[in-house]
Write an enzyme that holds these catalytic residues in place. Structure first.
Site, PDB file in Angstrom:
ATOM      1  N   TYR A  60       0.826  -1.124   0.039  1.00 39.30           N
ATOM      2  CA  TYR A  60       0.059  -0.046  -0.042  1.00 39.30           C
ATOM      3  C   TYR A  60       0.944   1.173  -0.098  1.00 39.30           C
ATOM      4  CZ  TYR A  60      -3.740  -3.288   1.531  1.00 39.30           C
ATOM      5  OH  TYR A  60      -4.696  -4.238   1.676  1.00 39.30           O
ATOM      6  N   GLY A 283     -12.171   1.224   5.816  1.00 36.62           N
ATOM      7  CA  GLY A 283     -11.121   2.213   5.092  1.00 36.62           C
ATOM      8  C   GLY A 283     -11.564   3.623   5.638  1.00 36.62           C
TER       9      GLY A 283
END
Length: 312
Positions: A60, A283
């Site tokens: 990420y 998220g």
């Protein structure tokens, strides 16, 4: 906040955890620009709301998400549980390649520990079973790292039942991480029953359909997304699927109004009602987003709610 035991581990986790994918910022599978100060404020605010675990990965932002998480938790008297992954390497030009060789996995752990500024990763997962022929080698390496105290528990993400069966012969699977939402229910058929049978915890990702089920996504907003947001080209965000997905959102908004919560919280609560799901990775990119999802951990949907949602 309610806690749940993560499968056959001794980890007690909150029903939702903070997903740090978008905090990686701009990269091949990024969510667009993200300011580190916003990410750090979000992490610390989410922890103040009671969330006790963070899910991240080296890939990420090519290490950036882990660095941000490390900065956010540094110096905290009570640190959250940290979950990370392995399976990708990248070069100086940001070219990403899958790799599950033992030496690579061991190097990834060392790099993650440095970026996260911790001595142990609480849950370490094979991110994707790619290359498939190397998953057992990676799993054996992870079992050795557990014995060394560098990781506490072992997990897999995006694996099949057959692949999990092969790994179980080497070391127990403590946790499985599949995508699961109202627009992606594939894991209900085989994966979730298998995890229940073998007492493996399940933390699902994308319970809000990568933002599509939040009630704030429209065709116009999707069209206005930057080209550095991977969702702009995703099937679920484009026709012919988009129109149907927005009908699901309309049903979520009806349920949300009845309970005085957000559509996102209804979407999260729907995933948590499945008995195999221990927690959902949610998220968050701002403290405001954290405030808009937190009730999803405690919301209980009734038969009327489920009937309305399932009718779509």
């Amino acid at each position: 906040m309610e806690l749940a035991r993560l499968g056959n581990s001794d980890l007690e986790i909150t029903r939702i955890g903070l997903g740090a994918w978008a905090m990686g910022g701009k990269w091949q599978w990024g969510w667009g620009a993200q300011q580190d100060e916003d990410s750090i404020a979000t992490i610390q605010h989410a922890l103040s709301l009671g969330i006790n675990w963070i899910d991240t990965a080296p890939v990420y932002g090519l290490g950036h998400s882990e660095k941000v998480v490390g900065k956010a938790i540094k110096g905290l008297a009570q640190k959250p549980l940290i979950f990370s992954k392995c399976g990708f390497n990248w070069d100086a030009k940001s070219n990403i390649e899958p790799c599950l060789k033992a030496a690579s996995v061991k190097k990834e752990v060392e790099n993650s520990l440095k970026r996260l500024q911790v001595e142990t990763i609480d849950l370490y997962q094979i991110h994707w079973p790619n290359p498939a022929e190397d998953i057992e080698e990676a799993w054996q390496a992870m079992a050795e790292l557990k014995q060394q105290g560098k990781i506490r528990y072992l997990g897999v993400s995006n694996h099949t039942v057959e692949q999990m069966q092969s790994l179980q012969k080497i070391a127990p699977i403590n946790c499985m991480q599949p995508p699961y939402s109202l627009i992606n229910r594939d894991c209900e058929t085989e994966l979730l029953p298998y995890c229940q049978q073998h007492n493996a915890g399940v933390i699902c990702y994308s319970p809000m359909g990568s933002g599509l089920l939040t009630g704030k996504m429209t065709a116009e907003r999707i069209a206005a997304m930057g080209d550095d947001d991977w969702r702009k080209k995703a099937d679920d965000f484009n026709e012919p699927k988009l129109s149907h997905n927005l009908k699901i959102v309309a049903a979520l908004l009806q349920v949300a109004e009845r309970h005085q919560v957000s559509a996102a919280e209804v979407a999260i609560a729907w995933t948590l009602k499945h008995p195999a799901i221990t927690g959902a990775i949610v998220g968050m990119r701002s403290p405001e987003q954290a405030n808009g999802v937190i009730k999803g951990a405690s919301l209980k949907l009734d038969e009327q709610d489920i009937a309305l949602i399932e009718s779509v």
